[in-house]
Every structure is written in structure tokens, then in C-alpha cells.
Design a protein around this motif. Structure first.
Motif, PDB file in Angstrom:
ATOM      1  N   VAL A 458       0.848  -1.338   0.043  1.00 10.50           N
ATOM      2  CA  VAL A 458      -0.077   0.059   0.022  1.00 10.50           C
ATOM      3  C   VAL A 458       0.838   1.207  -0.108  1.00 10.50           C
ATOM      4  O   VAL A 458       0.671   2.152  -0.632  1.00 10.50           O
ATOM      5  CB  VAL A 458      -0.782   0.234   1.196  1.00 10.50           C
ATOM      6  N   LEU A 459       1.937   1.145   0.520  1.00 10.84           N
ATOM      7  CA  LEU A 459       2.842   2.346   0.978  1.00 10.84           C
ATOM      8  C   LEU A 459       3.550   2.488  -0.358  1.00 10.84           C
ATOM      9  O   LEU A 459       4.127   3.770  -0.665  1.00 10.84           O
ATOM     10  CB  LEU A 459       3.708   2.207   2.029  1.00 10.84           C
ATOM     11  N   VAL A 460       3.817   1.633  -1.033  1.00 10.59           N
ATOM     12  CA  VAL A 460       4.352   1.555  -2.442  1.00 10.59           C
ATOM     13  C   VAL A 460       3.625   2.608  -3.359  1.00 10.59           C
ATOM     14  O   VAL A 460       3.955   3.157  -4.171  1.00 10.59           O
ATOM     15  CB  VAL A 460       4.861   0.426  -3.251  1.00 10.59           C
ATOM     16  N   GLU A 461       2.229   1.992  -3.643  1.00  8.43           N
ATOM     17  CA  GLU A 461       1.188   3.074  -4.058  1.00  8.43           C
ATOM     18  C   GLU A 461       1.230   4.452  -3.645  1.00  8.43           C
ATOM     19  O   GLU A 461       0.923   5.364  -4.428  1.00  8.43           O
ATOM     20  CB  GLU A 461      -0.121   2.357  -3.941  1.00  8.43           C
ATOM     21  N   ASN A 464       3.959   6.337  -5.255  1.00  6.78           N
ATOM     22  CA  ASN A 464       3.623   6.467  -6.738  1.00  6.78           C
ATOM     23  C   ASN A 464       2.788   7.751  -6.698  1.00  6.78           C
ATOM     24  O   ASN A 464       2.772   8.587  -7.473  1.00  6.78           O
ATOM     25  CB  ASN A 464       3.176   5.380  -7.359  1.00  6.78           C
ATOM     26  N   ARG A 465       1.760   7.684  -5.870  1.00  5.36           N
ATOM     27  CA  ARG A 465       0.868   8.776  -5.686  1.00  5.36           C
ATOM     28  C   ARG A 465       1.700  10.385  -5.562  1.00  5.36           C
ATOM     29  O   ARG A 465       1.271  11.304  -6.044  1.00  5.36           O
ATOM     30  CB  ARG A 465      -0.276   8.736  -4.767  1.00  5.36           C
ATOM     31  N   ILE A 466       2.678  10.320  -4.578  1.00  2.00           N
ATOM     32  CA  ILE A 466       3.354  11.291  -4.117  1.00  2.00           C
ATOM     33  C   ILE A 466       3.982  11.693  -5.358  1.00  2.00           C
ATOM     34  O   ILE A 466       4.407  13.106  -5.651  1.00  2.00           O
ATOM     35  CB  ILE A 466       4.114  11.272  -2.942  1.00  2.00           C
ATOM     36  N   TYR A 467       4.677  10.823  -6.010  1.00  2.00           N
ATOM     37  CA  TYR A 467       5.640  11.061  -7.415  1.00  2.00           C
ATOM     38  C   TYR A 467       4.748  11.635  -8.296  1.00  2.00           C
ATOM     39  O   TYR A 467       5.330  12.696  -9.121  1.00  2.00           O
ATOM     40  CB  TYR A 467       6.195   9.556  -7.827  1.00  2.00           C
ATOM     41  N   GLU A 468       3.643  11.311  -8.656  1.00  2.00           N
ATOM     42  CA  GLU A 468       2.821  11.894  -9.778  1.00  2.00           C
ATOM     43  C   GLU A 468       2.368  13.221  -9.111  1.00  2.00           C
ATOM     44  O   GLU A 468       2.079  14.106  -9.984  1.00  2.00           O
ATOM     45  CB  GLU A 468       1.582  11.180  -9.914  1.00  2.00           C
ATOM     46  N   TRP A 469       1.936  13.393  -8.062  1.00  2.00           N
ATOM     47  CA  TRP A 469       1.657  15.006  -7.396  1.00  2.00           C
ATOM     48  C   TRP A 469       2.768  15.631  -7.812  1.00  2.00           C
ATOM     49  O   TRP A 469       2.632  16.882  -8.368  1.00  2.00           O
ATOM     50  CB  TRP A 469       1.470  14.735  -5.681  1.00  2.00           C
ATOM     51  N   ASN A 470       4.024  15.553  -7.445  1.00  2.63           N
ATOM     52  CA  ASN A 470       5.196  16.070  -7.631  1.00  2.63           C
ATOM     53  C   ASN A 470       5.331  16.675  -8.954  1.00  2.63           C
ATOM     54  O   ASN A 470       6.173  17.692  -9.370  1.00  2.63           O
ATOM     55  CB  ASN A 470       6.264  15.540  -6.985  1.00  2.63           C
ATOM     56  N   ARG A 471       5.133  15.767 -10.061  1.00  2.00           N
ATOM     57  CA  ARG A 471       5.427  16.057 -11.306  1.00  2.00           C
ATOM     58  C   ARG A 471       4.392  17.302 -11.822  1.00  2.00           C
ATOM     59  O   ARG A 471       4.572  18.009 -12.972  1.00  2.00           O
ATOM     60  CB  ARG A 471       4.897  14.879 -12.160  1.00  2.00           C
TER      61      ARG A 471
END
Length: 495
Positions: A458-461, A464-471
Motif C-alpha cells: 500500500v505504501l508503494v502505491e 507513486n501517488r506522491i511522485y505523480e503529485w510532484n510532477r
């Protein structure tokens, strides 16, 4: 600092914890607040605090402040609640640096200092105009308490209520007399408020003052000895009582459109998460924008939630001591700690903005197996949202730091550490904005499509969400740190 050295001194852990001093609110600030209040506001504050200082004769605001401060019960949190009840939101911002929304968020989810009974009566007082009050006094003149009615002629509503309390006509569990009076002066709307209070007030709390969640208590003794007790046959536990047998546990998994996991799992491969409550979830929120969502989420996950908003550094240290000493840990399967505050990459500043702050490294030490035996061998989860102030943020070019050296985690088993950092200027621009990190975390934890997954997946997901947010949000860059020493699979969400 005393609270830091006592953690590092093992001799102290074997006996009584050293006394903890909670910082009192400076007298200069209390004096300034008193000067800002008008006579009606002072009378309202005295009425609100009557249960808290019942031993004071002829109480006034100054006496109340002194008494509560001497008892170490007047913290930033309690002072914020009192100013909020007076609707002096300007003083909240001026002296405590917080807004109305932050106080409302904590009061809606966490235990309050002032009893619901006194809050109810102050709200009724605000809704009564002069004609209503004259009609009420006239009505009382026809009552059997004639001598009281003559006295009450020139008094305001709260003063009348105080006298009715002395006559035992009004009390937290005795409001029928007041309700009938309000109906007779054609204020049925206020009578309905009383009815609503009587319906919602728990039977065991009516007639008693509310307990304040941050009130100081005697610090418990912590021991290095395993907690006593005999484990009943068939009960499987994490920690020192864990069974080594590879017994099969049948787990029912709701269908979510596909097979999520095997229905039969080896106990030795996963942490036990079957106690009810599953464990204690301690939330220390010094910002106030995410408390409600966090409380709802961890209640749904069957945790016993302890919410402690707007703590200063001393109060936070005391709270960690207190929670670490709770006997319930030995019966529960997990522990969660959530911290939200301004700070830097290694510390948090709490509400009093103490620099260099409260070291995050020391937070874990309260709950390791040697200092908290009830949690030995059980998962201990820490989720941190840190708003890093200008000049304190470590330079790092990456958008997502998945396993950096921002915070050193000692190799202690069964710990998971997830820390998000965001520049505090974002919070300054939008004081009421929620943390995307915490919002995404809570959404994932209760997502029915994720409940069959181990927490680390779940924390890997979440990563990923934080990564997409930062983009897509170049002005609100989160830096995320995830480290753990878990030894087994951990299924946190209901399955």
C-alpha cells in the motif's frame, strides 16, 4: 535537556520516571488577554470554567488563569478552546497563532476541556435578547422561589443560571425547569437545544465535568520486565507470547472483483491483527487541518484513537511518556503514532516553536521493546507530516526520496517510519489546506481494493501517488522517506 537525557539513561528506565515540567502559559500573555476582554466576555469565561475551579471563592478571570496555570492545566490547547468559546478569534490568531478552523477541527473530534452543559448554556445566552431575559425574570417572579426572583432582576442569563444552580433547580442532569421556562417565553427553539443535549449526553457523564484530554496525570512507572499474565489457550499474539506453531488461521476476504490473497495464511508469515481494539493510534496534530479524516480512518481500522491537538514541546513529551506507559499495549497487537507539525528534517517544533525542536529520532525510543515491553515484537508504525520552515530544509534535487538519510532509524525490529516533508511556505499561503500525503494515505488504507494487500505494498502505491503529485505541482513538492524493520507481512486494513 532533561527529557532527552532521561531517555538515554538506562538506569532511569528501571525505576520511576523523572518528574516532567510542563511549560506554563507566560503571565504576560494571560494579562494581555485579560485586558482585551470586556465585562460580558469575562463573565462568560468565569461561567465556562466554574467546574474546573470549584474551590475558588468569588472567581474572576485572573484568579482562574492563576489557578489553572499553577495546576499546569492551562496549555495552549485549553486557552485556545476558551478563546474560541468566547468567539475571540482575533485573540486566537494574535496570541496563539492559530485560526478558528483549526480549533473547530480539534473540538469536533477530540475531548474538550469545558463541559457540554456549560457550552450549551453559553450558546443559549448568546441567543437571548433583552426582551427574552425580561420575560424570563418576570416568569420567575411567579415561581415559588420569590426571594430569588427579586435578586435576579438586574442579572444577566448566566448569573441567573448560577443562582438556579445554587437552588438545585438547574444542573447538567436537571434541565426540565429551564426547558419549561424557555417554552413559556416562546423560545421553543432554545428548548429544543436542551432536548438535543439531553438525548446526546451519555448517561455516565451527565452531572460530571468533562475530562480534559491533555490534563496532567501522575507519570506511570515503566518496567523492563515482560508484562505479567497467562495467555489463554488458543490465543495467538505478537511479541513475547507469539506461538511458533504454524497454525492455520482462516481469514474471510471480501470479493473486490478478483482474488486478492489466499484465504489461509501461515501465522508465522504475518503479524497478528485480531485484537479489538487492534491497538492505540496516537495523533498529535499541531496544525489542525487533517485530524478529522485521520480519526475517522483509524476508527474504521478498529484502533483506539487518542487525539492530542496543539501540544507544545513539553506537553508532547509528557504525552509520549503517558501513552508508552499504558497497560493496554500488552493486550493489543499494534501501535500507530501520527505527528503533524512545523519543523525541520530532523525535528518538529510543536506549537511553541522550540528550536532546535523535538528530535524525531527520540519519538521512537518511547515505544521500543526495552522502554515499552507491551509492544515488544509488535508492529509500531509512525506517520509524520513535517512542514519544513525556510532555512531548515535539507537541499535535495530529487522529487521523491524513497530511502535517503534524512532521518536515521536505528535497527530496532518491527518499526515502520513514513515521513513526508513539505515547505512550510505552502502552509503559510493556505493555512487550512490538508496534507496530500495524509489524504492519500487515509484513502489507501480504507480502499476496499487495497485491503487484501500488505501495508508495504500500500505504501508503494502511496509513493507513486506522491511522485505523480510532484510532477504536476511544481510549487508544492513533497519529499518522502520510507524505512522499516518489519519482520512479517502486515495487513492493516479490515479484510
Amino acid at each position: 535537556m532533561m527529557w532527552l537525557s532521561c531517555l538515554e539513561n538506562k538506569n532511569n528506565l528501571k525505576g520511576q520516571w523523572p518528574a516532567v515540567t510542563v511549560r506554563k502559559v507566560p503571565a504576560a500573555i494571560l494579562h494581555q488577554i485579560e485586558q482585551e476582554l470586556d465585562m460580558d466576555e469575562k463573565e462568560t469565561m468565569v461561567f465556562l470554567c466554574r467546574d474546573l475551579v470549584p474551590d475558588l471563592s468569588a472567581p474572576d478571570v485572573r484568579k482562574i488563569f492563576v489557578a489553572l496555570n499553577e495546576r499546569e492545566e492551562l496549555t495552549d490547547t485549553s486557552l485556545a478552546e476558551l478563546l474560541y468559546r468566547l468567539k475571540r478569534f482575533d485573540l486566537l490568531r494574535k496570541f496563539l497563532g492559530i485560526g478558528r478552523a483549526a480549533v473547530e477541527a480539534s473540538l469536533s473530534r477530540c475531548p474538550q476541556m469545558v463541559s457540554n452543559y456549560r457550552v450549551l448554556l453559553t450558546e443559549i445566552n448568546e441567543d437571548l435578547d433583552k426582551d427574552d431575559l425580561d420575560a424570563l425574570v418576570f416568569l420567575l417572579m411567579g415561581d415559588r422561589e420569590m426571594s430569588y426572583a427579586k435578586m435576579a432582576k438586574d442579572k444577566n442569563f448566566l448569573a441567573i443560571i448560577t443562582d438556579l444552580e445554587k437552588l438545585d433547580l438547574v444542573s447538567p442532569d436537571q434541565l426540565d425547569f429551564l426547558e419549561n421556562c424557555l417554552r413559556n417565553i416562546h423560545r421553543k427553539d432554545l428548548a429544543k437545544k436542551i432536548q438535543k443535549y439531553q438525548r446526546e449526553a451519555p448517561v455516565h457523564t451527565i452531572g460530571t465535568p468533562a475530562l480534559y484530554a491533555n490534563a496532567l496525570q501522575v507519570l506511570p512507572k515503566l518496567t523492563l520486565v515482560d508484562p505479567p499474565g497467562i495467555v489463554s489457550k488458543g490465543r495467538l499474539l505478537n511479541g513475547p507470547y507469539a506461538t511458533n506453531a504454524a497454525e492455520q488461521v482462516q481469514i474471510s476476504i471480501p470479493e473486490t472483483g478478483r482474488a486478492l490473497a489466499q484465504k489461509s495464511l501461515q501465522v508465522s508469515d504475518q503479524y497478528r491483527m485480531q485484537s479489538r481494539p487492534v491497538g492505540i493510534c496516537l495523533i498529535i496534530d499541531c496544525i489542525g487541518n487533517d485530524t478529522g479524516t485521520l480519526v475517522d480512518t483509524f476508527n474504521t481500522l478498529h484502533f483506539e484513537v487518542h487525539c492530542r491537538p496543539f501540544l507544545n514541546a513539553d506537553s508532547m513529551m509528557h504525552e509520549l511518556y503517558t501513552v508508552a506507559g499504558l497497560n493496554e499495549h500488552k493486550d493489543y497487537d499494534c501501535f500507530v503514532c501520527i505527528l503533524i507539525s512545523r519543523g525541520d528534517h530532523q525535528s518538529i517544533f510543536c506549537t511553541d516553536h522550540v528550536v532546535p525542536g523535538f528530535p524525531l529520532e527520540n519519538v521512537k525510543r518511547f515505544f521500543t521493546g526495552d522502554t515499552c515491553p507491551g509492544l515488544l515484537g509488535k508492529p509500531k508504525l509512525f506517520f509524520i507530516q513535517n512542514y519544513v520552515e525556510s532555512g531548515n530544509q535539507q537541499e535535495n534535487a530529487s522529487l521523491l526520496e524513497a530511502d535517503g538519510n534524512l532521518c536515521t532509524i536505528p535497527q530496532v525490529a518491527d518499526i515502520l517510519w513514513s515521513q513526508a516533508m513539505l515547505d512550510a511556505s505552502t502552509l503559510d499561503r493556505s493555512p487550512d489546506a490538508s496534507s496530500y500525503y495524509l489524504s492519500a494515505l487515509t484513502e489507501l488504507l480504507i480502499d476496499p481494493h487495497k485491503r487484501g494487500l500488505p501495508l508495504l505494498d500500500v505504501l508503494v502505491e502511496l509513493n507513486n501517488r506522491i511522485y505523480e503529485w510532484n510532477r504536476t505541482n511544481t510549487t508544492k513538492q513533497y519529499k518522502l522517506l520510507l524505512k522499516h524493520t518489519l519482520r512479517k507481512k502486515l495487513f492493516l486494513s479490515p479484510r
